[in-house]
Design a protein around this motif. Structure first.
Motif, PDB file in Angstrom:
ATOM      1  N   HIS A 207       0.629  47.870  28.992  1.00 56.85           N
ATOM      2  CA  HIS A 207      -0.554  47.370  28.275  1.00 56.85           C
ATOM      3  C   HIS A 207      -1.747  47.136  29.199  1.00 56.85           C
ATOM      4  O   HIS A 207      -2.874  46.987  28.741  1.00 56.85           O
ATOM      5  N   LEU A 208      -1.488  47.089  30.518  1.00 60.27           N
ATOM      6  CA  LEU A 208      -2.611  46.909  31.451  1.00 60.27           C
ATOM      7  C   LEU A 208      -3.059  48.229  32.079  1.00 60.27           C
ATOM      8  O   LEU A 208      -3.876  48.253  32.981  1.00 60.27           O
ATOM      9  N   GLY A 209      -2.489  49.311  31.616  1.00 61.98           N
ATOM     10  CA  GLY A 209      -2.920  50.625  32.103  1.00 61.98           C
ATOM     11  C   GLY A 209      -2.159  51.102  33.332  1.00 61.98           C
ATOM     12  O   GLY A 209      -2.550  52.078  33.956  1.00 61.98           O
ATOM     13  N   ARG A 210      -1.056  50.402  33.693  1.00 62.26           N
ATOM     14  CA  ARG A 210      -0.307  50.805  34.885  1.00 62.26           C
ATOM     15  C   ARG A 210       0.843  51.737  34.507  1.00 62.26           C
ATOM     16  O   ARG A 210       1.482  51.556  33.465  1.00 62.26           O
ATOM     17  N   GLY A 252      -9.723  52.360  22.697  1.00 64.83           N
ATOM     18  CA  GLY A 252      -9.687  52.863  21.315  1.00 64.83           C
ATOM     19  C   GLY A 252      -8.265  52.931  20.794  1.00 64.83           C
ATOM     20  O   GLY A 252      -7.977  52.490  19.681  1.00 64.83           O
ATOM     21  N   ALA A 253      -7.359  53.477  21.618  1.00 63.63           N
ATOM     22  CA  ALA A 253      -5.960  53.640  21.193  1.00 63.63           C
ATOM     23  C   ALA A 253      -5.335  52.267  20.962  1.00 63.63           C
ATOM     24  O   ALA A 253      -4.561  52.075  20.024  1.00 63.63           O
ATOM     25  N   ARG A 254      -5.672  51.292  21.828  1.00 63.84           N
ATOM     26  CA  ARG A 254      -5.104  49.947  21.675  1.00 63.84           C
ATOM     27  C   ARG A 254      -5.604  49.297  20.384  1.00 63.84           C
ATOM     28  O   ARG A 254      -4.857  48.685  19.652  1.00 63.84           O
ATOM     29  N   LYS A 255      -6.901  49.492  20.118  1.00 66.38           N
ATOM     30  CA  LYS A 255      -7.507  48.861  18.937  1.00 66.38           C
ATOM     31  C   LYS A 255      -6.989  49.463  17.636  1.00 66.38           C
ATOM     32  O   LYS A 255      -6.581  48.766  16.725  1.00 66.38           O
ATOM     33  N   THR A 256      -6.988  50.795  17.582  1.00 63.83           N
ATOM     34  CA  THR A 256      -6.689  51.461  16.309  1.00 63.83           C
ATOM     35  C   THR A 256      -5.212  51.788  16.149  1.00 63.83           C
ATOM     36  O   THR A 256      -4.735  51.964  15.036  1.00 63.83           O
ATOM     37  N   LEU A 281      -2.793  60.925  23.897  1.00 64.15           N
ATOM     38  CA  LEU A 281      -2.299  59.549  23.996  1.00 64.15           C
ATOM     39  C   LEU A 281      -1.606  59.132  22.700  1.00 64.15           C
ATOM     40  O   LEU A 281      -2.089  59.445  21.618  1.00 64.15           O
ATOM     41  N   SER A 282      -0.503  58.401  22.846  1.00 62.84           N
ATOM     42  CA  SER A 282       0.159  57.864  21.663  1.00 62.84           C
ATOM     43  C   SER A 282       0.488  56.397  21.935  1.00 62.84           C
ATOM     44  O   SER A 282       1.334  56.087  22.770  1.00 62.84           O
ATOM     45  N   PRO A 283      -0.208  55.463  21.257  1.00 63.51           N
ATOM     46  CA  PRO A 283       0.004  54.040  21.537  1.00 63.51           C
ATOM     47  C   PRO A 283       1.428  53.597  21.182  1.00 63.51           C
ATOM     48  O   PRO A 283       2.015  54.105  20.231  1.00 63.51           O
ATOM     49  N   LEU A 284       1.964  52.648  21.963  1.00 63.93           N
ATOM     50  CA  LEU A 284       3.321  52.141  21.722  1.00 63.93           C
ATOM     51  C   LEU A 284       3.237  50.679  21.286  1.00 63.93           C
ATOM     52  O   LEU A 284       2.388  49.938  21.770  1.00 63.93           O
ATOM     53  N   LYS A 285       4.143  50.295  20.378  1.00 60.16           N
ATOM     54  CA  LYS A 285       4.138  48.914  19.896  1.00 60.16           C
ATOM     55  C   LYS A 285       5.543  48.355  19.961  1.00 60.16           C
ATOM     56  O   LYS A 285       6.508  49.116  19.878  1.00 60.16           O
ATOM     57  N   ASN A 286       5.667  47.028  20.084  1.00 60.63           N
ATOM     58  CA  ASN A 286       7.002  46.434  20.063  1.00 60.63           C
ATOM     59  C   ASN A 286       7.367  46.050  18.633  1.00 60.63           C
ATOM     60  O   ASN A 286       6.600  46.306  17.704  1.00 60.63           O
ATOM     61  N   ASN A 288       7.255  43.393  17.140  1.00 63.29           N
ATOM     62  CA  ASN A 288       6.286  42.488  16.486  1.00 63.29           C
ATOM     63  C   ASN A 288       4.943  43.154  16.257  1.00 63.29           C
ATOM     64  O   ASN A 288       3.937  42.481  16.036  1.00 63.29           O
ATOM     65  N   ASN A 289       4.927  44.470  16.385  1.00 66.20           N
ATOM     66  CA  ASN A 289       3.704  45.249  16.167  1.00 66.20           C
ATOM     67  C   ASN A 289       2.620  44.958  17.202  1.00 66.20           C
ATOM     68  O   ASN A 289       1.437  45.106  16.943  1.00 66.20           O
ATOM     69  N   GLU A 290       3.058  44.488  18.384  1.00 61.18           N
ATOM     70  CA  GLU A 290       2.073  44.222  19.437  1.00 61.18           C
ATOM     71  C   GLU A 290       1.985  45.437  20.354  1.00 61.18           C
ATOM     72  O   GLU A 290       3.003  46.068  20.636  1.00 61.18           O
ATOM     73  N   PHE A 291       0.771  45.705  20.837  1.00 54.56           N
ATOM     74  CA  PHE A 291       0.532  46.845  21.715  1.00 54.56           C
ATOM     75  C   PHE A 291       1.251  46.638  23.052  1.00 54.56           C
ATOM     76  O   PHE A 291       1.080  45.606  23.697  1.00 54.56           O
ATOM     77  N   THR A 292       2.076  47.609  23.433  1.00 47.51           N
ATOM     78  CA  THR A 292       2.804  47.443  24.702  1.00 47.51           C
ATOM     79  C   THR A 292       2.422  48.500  25.733  1.00 47.51           C
ATOM     80  O   THR A 292       2.814  48.415  26.878  1.00 47.51           O
TER      81      THR A 292
END
Ligand code: ADP
Length: 539
Positions: A207-210, A252-256, A281-286, A288-292
Motif C-alpha cells: 500500500h506504500l508503493g514498495r 487513481g487505482a487506490r481511490k477507484t 495495474l490491478s488494485p488488491l484488497k483485503n 475488509n475491502n481495504e486497499f493493500t
C-alpha cells in the motif's frame, strides 16, 4: 508425580537433540489406571470450579450444566495423565478418532493416536503443560481408527485429577481446514509457477508503493535479484517523467479500485538504460475491502517500439514514393488528354477515329482520377493537403455539385430528389474539397443504383449541418459498412461487379470531413439501398 526440575531438564535435552532420551519409556499400551470415586478438580478454584464423582456426575450446583457442555461440545475434551494416558474423553473425541464407543479410547496413550512425526512435538507440549505453561495451541497430525490422516488443533492446561496432576486437552478437528489450506497453498504455488514462467515482469507492490513480490522476468529486466528489489519503491525504477505519471496512476487505482491497462512508461534498469514498457495495474484488497497494494504486469515494448519506428519510416517512404509516382504519371496524362480532345473534335477525323478517341479519352480520364486520388491520399498521409477554409453557404456548394452530377443521373434514368433549404446557416470549410466529397458520394450513388431514386437532403440539427445522400441501389452488408472508409476497400468484388473505381474515394472523403471537425457514416440494407450521413459544425 515427577519433579518439575526433572521435566525441565528433559525439555532442555529435547531442545538440544530434537529427540527424547526416555522415549521408549512411554508405553503405548492400554494399561489404564482405573479411577475410583475421586474427583477431577480444575486448577483455578473460582466459582466455576467443578467436581466430578466417579460416574462423572458434577457435584456442585453447576455440575449438570458443565456435564452438558462437555458432552455436547463439538470440540474434543481429553484428560490425560502426565505420560499421555487417556483418563477421560468426551463424545466428540470418539467421533474425531472414529471410535465406536467412548470406552474404547479410555486407557489408550494419546501418542498411539498421533502420527509418529508429531509424537515428539506432543511430548514436548505435554511436558510444558505439566510444568504449568498454559494455553499451548499446536497443530498435530493424527490417525483415525480407520487409518485416515486427520489434523487436530490442541489447547491444554494442567489440572488436578484424582488427586494427581493431570492434563486437560481441548481438541478441534481441523482436517477440512488443513485440506482447504493445502489446496490454497497448491493454488498459490501454481500461480507462482505461472508468474515465474511469464515473459512479462510481474510484481506486487504494497500500500506504500514498495515492491514485495517479483517474478524472474522482472528481475531480469532490472538486472537485480529479489533481495535487492524487495522493499524498494517501484517509482525508483522509472524515469522522472514516468514517475509522476505512475504516482498519479497509483493514487487513481487506490481511490477507484479499478484496473488500469497498458500505460506506456519509461523504465530504468540497473545500468540506467531506458526501456519502454507497458504497465498494467490491478488494485488488491483485503477481506475488509481495504486497499493493500497493487499487482502489476510490466511488458517490455522495446522491440514493438523499434518496429513502430521502422513502420513509420517505411510509411513515410511509401507516401513519398506514391507522391512522386503520381506526379510523374500526371505530367504525360494531361497532354494525352488534350490531344485526344483534339482528335475527337477535329473535322478531319473519321467516325472510327472519333470512336476510338472517345474510348481512349474515357480511360485517360479514369487514369487521371486514379492519379488524383493517389495524390490526395499521399497529401493526407503526409498531412500536406492544404485547406482553403472560408465561410460557405451549404446551398451553394451542394447545388453546384448536384448540377455537375445531374447529367449522369439523367443518363441512368434515375429520379433525383433535392431537399436543401435556402436558409441553412454558414459552415466553415474548403468549398472545393467539400464539393469533392459530395461528388464522390453522389457518383457512388449513381454507380451502384440501376433503378429508383437518389435523395439529397440537408438539415440544421444541434449546431450542425446534416447532409444525407440516399439511394435505392445494391446496398452494403453490415459487416462492410465500416471497412468501406478504409484505403482501397471495395465492398462487393464478385466477378459480376460492373462498377469501376479505386476504393479511395470514401477514405479521402472521411479524411476531408475529419479536417472540417465533422463526421461521416453510412447505413445500408442489401438490395434496398444506402444512406450516407455527413455532419459539419456550423460556424
Ligand atoms: P470506389 O472508387 O470503389 O467507389 P469508394 O471509396 O468511393 O471507392 O467506395 C468504396 C466501396 O464502397 C465501393 O467500391 C463500393 O463497394 C462501396 N460503396 C460506396 N458507395 C456505395 C453505394 N452508394 N452503394 C453501394 N456500395 C457503395
Amino acid at each position: 508425580m515427577r519433579e518439575e526440575a526433572e521435566i525441565v531438564k528433559e525439555l532442555r535435552e529435547l531442545e538440544k537433540t530434537g529427540t527424547l532420551a526416555d522415549m521408549n519409556n512411554y508405553h503405548f499400551n492400554n494399561s489404564a489406571k482405573e479411577f475410583k470415586e475421586e474427583d477431577i478438580q480444575f486448577e483455578n478454584k473460582n466459582e466455576n470450579t467443578c467436581y466430578f464423582d466417579k460416574s462423572f456426575k458434577f457435584k456442585n450446583l453447576n455440575g449438570e450444566l458443565y456435564k452438558k457442555l462437555v458432552e455436547n461440545s463439538l470440540e474434543g475434551i481429553l484428560i490425560l495423565d502426565l505420560k499421555g494416558k487417556i483418563l477421560f474423553a468426551n463424545p466428540a473425541i470418539t467421533n474425531i478418532f472414529g471410535f465406536n464407543i467412548n470406552e474404547e479410547i479410555i486407557g489408550k496413550n494419546i501418542l498411539n493416536l498421533i502420527h509418529p512425526d508429531y509424537r515428539n512435538k506432543l511430548i514436548k507440549d505435554q511436558k510444558l503443560l505439566s510444568i504449568g505453561k498454559k494455553g499451548i495451541l499446536n497443530t498435530y497430525k493424527a490417525i483415525s481408527t480407520k487409518g485416515e490422516k486427520i489434523w487436530l488443533e490442541g489447547l491444554g492446561c494442567k489440572i488436578n485429577f484424582l488427586n494427581e496432576t493431570a492434563l486437560a486437552v481441548f481438541i478441534r478437528d481441523i482436517t477440512h481446514r488443513q485440506k482447504t489450506w493445502s489446496e490454497l497453498v497448491k493454488l498459490g504455488d501454481k500461480y507462482k509457477a505461472l508468474a515465474d514462467m511469464s515473459t512479462d515482469g510481474i510484481i506486487i507492490i504494497d500500500h506504500l508503493g514498495r515492491i514485495i513480490y517479483t517474478n524472474s522476468s522482472f528481475e531480469r529486466l532490472c538486472r537485480k535479484n529479489k533481495i535487492q528489489l524487495n522493499g524498494t519503491p517501484f517509482k525508483n525504477f522509472l524515469s522522472k517523467e514516468s514517475m509522476f505519471q505512475y504516482q498519479e496512476l497509483f493514487i487513481g487505482a487506490r481511490k477507484t479500485g479499478k484496473k488500469i491497462k497498458d500505460i506506456e512508461l519509461e523504465f530504468l534498469n540497473n545500468n540506467n538504460e531506458i526501456i519502454p514498457i507497458e504497465l498494467s495495474l490491478s488494485p488488491l484488497k483485503n477481506i475488509n475491502n481495504e486497499f493493500t497494494g497493487i499487482a502489476c504486469t510490466i511488458h517490455d515494448i522495446t522491440v514493438h517500439k523499434k518496429i513502430e519506428r521502422e513502420l513509420k519510416k517505411s510509411k513515410k517512404l511509401k507516401t513519398e514514393f506514391m507522391n512522386i509516382a503520381a506526379h510523374e504519371l500526371k505530367s504525360p496524362i494531361t497532354p494525352i488528354k488534350g490531344y485526344l480532345d483534339l482528335i475527337i473534335s477535329d473535322n478531319k477525323s473519321n467516325s472510327n477515329t472519333k470512336k476510338w478517341g472517345k474510348i481512349s479519352l474515357r480511360n485517360t480520364e479514369r487514369l487521371l482520377d486514379l492519379v488524383n486520388d493517389i495524390l490526395d491520399v499521399s497529401r493526407l498521409d503526409s498531412d500536406t493537403m492544404s485547406f482553403n477554409m472560408e465561410k460557405i453557404k451549404p446551398i451553394n456548394f451542394l447545388t453546384e455539385t448536384i448540377e455537375d452530377v445531374e447529367p449522369i443521373i439523367k443518363k441512368k434514368k434515375l429520379i433525383l430528389v433535392k431537399k436543401i433549404p435556402n436558409k441553412l446557416p454558414y459552415i466553415l470549410g474548403d468549398k472545393c474539397r467539400l464539393e469533392q466529397v459530395i461528388k464522390n458520394l453522389l457518383g457512388n450513388a449513381v454507380k451502384f443504383t440501376d433503378k429508383g431514386k437518389i435523395n439529397i437532403e440537408a438539415y440544421e440539427i444541434n449546431d450542425k449541418i446534416l447532409i444525407i445522400i440516399e439511394d435505392t441501389g445494391i446496398g452494403i452488408s453490415n459487416y462492410e459498412l465500416d471497412k468501406i472508409f478504409t484505403k482501397f476497400y471495395q465492398a462487393y468484388t464478385g466477378n459480376d461487379r460492373k462498377c469501376e473505381g479505386t476504393g479511395l474515394g470514401l477514405f479521402i472523403s472521411k479524411e476531408i470531413i475529419k479536417r472540417h471537425n465533422g463526421k461521416i457514416w453510412a447505413e445500408s440494407k442489401i438490395g434496398v439501398g444506402t444512406k450516407f450521413f455527413i455532419e459539419i459544425p456550423i460556424t
